[in-house]
Each structure stands twice: as C-alpha cells, then as structure tokens.
Design a protein around this motif. Structure first.
Motif, mmCIF file in Angstrom:
data_model
loop_
_atom_site.group_PDB
_atom_site.id
_atom_site.type_symbol
_atom_site.label_atom_id
_atom_site.label_comp_id
_atom_site.label_asym_id
_atom_site.label_seq_id
_atom_site.Cartn_x
_atom_site.Cartn_y
_atom_site.Cartn_z
ATOM 1 N N LEU A 185 0.828 -1.210 0.000
ATOM 2 C CA LEU A 185 0.000 0.000 0.000
ATOM 3 C C LEU A 185 0.861 1.257 0.000
ATOM 4 O O LEU A 185 0.665 2.152 -0.826
ATOM 5 N N ASN A 194 -8.192 -1.710 1.991
ATOM 6 C CA ASN A 194 -7.426 -0.505 1.642
ATOM 7 C C ASN A 194 -6.527 -0.743 0.433
ATOM 8 O O ASN A 194 -6.388 0.124 -0.435
ATOM 9 N N LYS A 216 -8.750 -0.869 -2.612
ATOM 10 C CA LYS A 216 -9.227 0.476 -2.945
ATOM 11 C C LYS A 216 -8.147 1.242 -3.698
ATOM 12 O O LYS A 216 -8.420 1.940 -4.686
ATOM 13 N N GLU A 217 -6.900 1.098 -3.255
ATOM 14 C CA GLU A 217 -5.785 1.757 -3.925
ATOM 15 C C GLU A 217 -5.555 1.165 -5.310
ATOM 16 O O GLU A 217 -5.176 1.858 -6.246
ATOM 17 N N SER A 249 -13.004 -4.690 -2.901
ATOM 18 C CA SER A 249 -12.722 -3.802 -1.770
ATOM 19 C C SER A 249 -13.946 -3.691 -0.869
ATOM 20 O O SER A 249 -13.840 -3.770 0.366
ATOM 21 N N LEU A 298 -14.392 -4.896 3.021
ATOM 22 C CA LEU A 298 -14.805 -3.866 3.973
ATOM 23 C C LEU A 298 -16.009 -4.343 4.779
ATOM 24 O O LEU A 298 -16.096 -4.118 5.996
ATOM 25 N N GLU A 332 -15.352 3.633 8.700
ATOM 26 C CA GLU A 332 -15.385 2.555 7.712
ATOM 27 C C GLU A 332 -16.827 2.186 7.346
ATOM 28 O O GLU A 332 -17.115 1.792 6.209
ATOM 29 N N ARG A 334 -17.835 4.720 4.901
ATOM 30 C CA ARG A 334 -17.142 4.409 3.639
ATOM 31 C C ARG A 334 -17.834 3.259 2.900
ATOM 32 O O ARG A 334 -18.003 3.317 1.676
#
Length: 425
Positions: free
Chosen positions: A147, A185, A188-189, A197, A201, A222, A225
C-alpha cells in the motif's frame, strides 16, 4: 592487512557479511574501513558459534539496508536470501517470530525505495517460516508495504487464498479486523477491484457485534465508507449492511445519521424517496462524491426490482412508468437494463402492457429473507418428493407390463396346444 575468517560451504553467511560491510564502509577509505569490516566479521562469527541468530540478523540487516541502493536487484535478493534463511536455524516459534519481526520491520522502513524488491523479499521470508504467528505478521507487513509503496498489483493475487490462510493462521477477531481492513485498503488503492474492496470492507464491519459498543465506535468511518461505496457501485445491488451493528450505530449518530438514512433508502425504498432526500441534502451527497444522475440510474433499477418482488409477479407498464418517472417509450428499455444486470428474469407482455416476473434479486438478504427462503424450500421439497415417488412407481408399472404380456402369451399358447377353449389371467 586482510584478516581471513574461516568459513564452510554449509554456512556462507560470513562472505555475505564481509561483502555488505565492505560496501557500506567503502566511502570511508581503506584505512578506516578494514578494521570495521574485520570487526563485523568477527562479531558475526561469534554470533554463529553461540547460536545468537537474532543478533546476527540485526548485524547483517544494518549493513544490508545501507547498501540497498548500491547493488543490483540480483545481488540484493541474494543477500537477503541468506539473511531470511536464518529463521530456519531457530528451534522455537517465539524465536522465529522475533527474527521475522526484525527482518520484516527493517525491510518496510523505506517502502518507496525499490518497493517491488522489498515485497519479493518479504514473500521469500514468508515461505521460509513455519509458525502461523510469524507468517501472519509478515503478511501484514507485506500488505502495508504494498500500500505505502504503491505496488498493490504484486499482492492482490494472494487474496484468492485468504480463506485457506485464515484456517492456517487461526487468528483472533482483532487480527481478522486488521487483516480485512488492510486488504480493503489495498484493493481500494488498486482501483481495478472496487467490488472486492467493498466485500472485504463488509467482512471487517461484520466482525463487530452489539457487545463491542466501545470498540465499535472505531468503525464509524469505515461504516460510512462502506455505505458510500455501495451507493456508488453501479453493479452492486444487494448487501446486508443494515443487519450489521457497526452500521446500525450510525442511525442515531449526530454526524452520520443522514448517511445511514441514504443507505436505508437504497435498500428499502424507491426513487421518489431518494429524490426527496436529494432535494434536502444535495450538498451532503456532493461532499461524498456522489453523482446525482448515477444515483437516479441505480435507484430506478432497484425500484424496478422492488416492484418485481412486491407485485405478485406481474407489473403493469403504467406502474413502472410512474415509479421510475420515465416516458412510455422507456419502460421496456429499463426492463432490459434490469435483465442485463441479472436483477430480474421476466417476459414482457406487450399485448397486455405488463411485465411477467419469474425471479427477482432481493436488495436485502438478512434473517427475514433466510426464513422466507427456508419456507419456500420446505414447500417445494414435499411435492417434488411425492412427484418423484409417483414417477418411479409409474416407471416400475410400465417396465413390468412386457413381462405380464409375455406370461399371457405363454398361457394362450399352452391353452391352444392342449385344446383348451379359455384360460384365467
């Protein structure tokens, strides 16, 4: 004057120590460098003799980190292969964990310097480890490195094995939370894995229960999100977020209550409710990066699904037009969109201006839906068993008919042969 340190083919560690020490002291000049190189080699030899593998790893890592940018990737990989191989000399899981922590922590200190090579070294270390605690720690370090070093493509393929990893590691709930959130994470990146993702989550949020009221507060961000990711996702129409305590805590939260209300609209209401919400909270939606037109598109599809689930399998065109707020010409277009998204299975009866629905996707699939499914399966099971039994009985009767006819013909033949005028069946 060079000091010769005796080594063996079984332990090529000392040549690696000398090589890295000479490189790290090269800028100091021969007179200053040689004593330091000799000292490091003697210390390394003493560590080997006494079995102080943690100290040896620390000594080797200090020099190796200094030369990280001075040698080729091939030499670098070779150096760290010998360092990582020290874990194979340890006898206890605790010692292995300590050395694994030392090596992996040192490797991840500068994630932007050759991050792909650093990640490869961590993978090699992982494969040399035997203890589940050591492996889990190194894997978490690899996630953070991927990451922070923006090399997520290298670790994403390993997520397919997460279920088997979890069985192997046998980690607790807290570690599972950290793992699922870290994976979410990374995905998501990675940007190409938005749906995955969201999946991880929700796995993270599902680890919280009503008993964790104090701890659960840390999941608020979160939870928000996850809601926003669900609303944004153009191809995700079902989730169980409303059943999760970590999400439910937002309902009465002063800051996030409206976000929870938005989720409830998408999962339990129709387009008119969303339009009313948008009229009052357009600024809030923009602050979360939500595009109004995209939300309308998704809500139209979800409203159509809701009609299919609640209109006894038949939806009039006029009702679709009014619910989705579209023109007459667009009705069939939106039905086709829902079919393409695999939200419903249906036929369009143009003569009677109605959609005949045979199956539709539930937006929610919680306890109530499970009970409903169980009841339907139970209802379907008994008739099918009865039909199956009756079918088999009929097959047996049909298969025995030729044998009856054969016996009948034999009796007739005997009756004719002996001049009998009749026989009993």
């Amino acid at each position: 004057m060079t000091t010769v340190v005796p080594t063996s083919e079984e332990d090529p560690v000392l040549p690696v120590v000398r090589f890295t020490a000479e490189l790290s002291w090269a800028d100091a000049g021969p007179e200053a460098a040689e004593p330091q190189v000799t000292r490091l080699c003697m210390e390394a030899q003493e560590c080997m003799v006494r079995g102080r593998w943690l100290d040896l790893a620390s000594l080797m890592l200090t020099s190796a980190e200094i030369v990280f940018s001075k040698v080729s990737d091939k030499d670098l990989e070779c150096i760290f292969t010998f360092i990582c191989n020290l874990v194979s000399k340890l006898e206890s899981p605790n010692e292995e964990l300590e050395v694994a922590k030392l090596i992996s922590t040192k490797i991840t200190q500068q994630p932007t310097d050759k991050p792909a090579m650093r990640l490869k070294i961590l993978f090699n270390l992982y494969n040399l480890l035997e203890g589940p605690d050591s492996r889990f720690f190194v894997y978490m370090q690899a996630l953070n490195l991927a990451l922070n070093g923006t090399v997520t493509d290298h670790i994403v393929p390993s997520f397919k094995k997460i279920d088997s990893f979890l069985k192997e590691w046998n980690i607790g709930v807290k570690d599972q939370r950290n793992l699922f959130l870290a994976i979410a994470n990374v995905l998501k990146e990675n940007k190409s894995s938005g749906k995955d993702s969201f999946k991880f989550l929700t796995k993270y949020l599902a680890t919280f229960s009503d008993e964790d009221l104090y701890v659960m507060s840390e999941a608020k961000d979160e939870a928000v999100r996850a809601i926003i990711e669900f609303v944004k996702a153009p191809d995700t129409f079902q989730c169980d977020l409303l059943d999760m305590p970590a999400v439910g805590q937002l309902e009465k939260d002063a800051k996030y209550a409206l976000v929870y209300q938005l989720l409830k609209i998408f999962l339990t209401q129709r387009l008119d409710a969303y339009l009313e919400f948008h009229a009052a909270n357009s600024t809030l939606l923009k602050s979360y990066g939500l595009v109004h037109e995209d939300c309308i598109t998704k809500m139209r599809l979800m409203s159509l699904v809701d009609l299919g689930c609640s209109e006894s399998g038949q939806i009039p065109y006029a009702l679709i037009k009014d619910t989705l707020r579209i023109n007459d010409e667009e009705v069939e277009l939106w039905v086709v969109k829902a079919i393409t998204a695999k939200l419903i299975e249906c036929k369009m009866d143009q003569m009677n201006q109605a959609v005949i629905v045979s199956r539709c996707t539930e937006r929610l699939f919680g306890q109530q839906q499970w009970h409903s499914l169980r009841s339907k399966l139970a209802t379907m099971a008994f008739p099918s068993i009865k039909t199956s039994c009756e079918g088999k009985r009929g097959m047996l009767q049909a298969s025995s008919a030729p044998f009856k006819r054969t016996r009948l013909l034999k009796k007739a033949h005997r009756g004719w042969q002996f001049g009998r005028s009749h026989f009993l069946l």
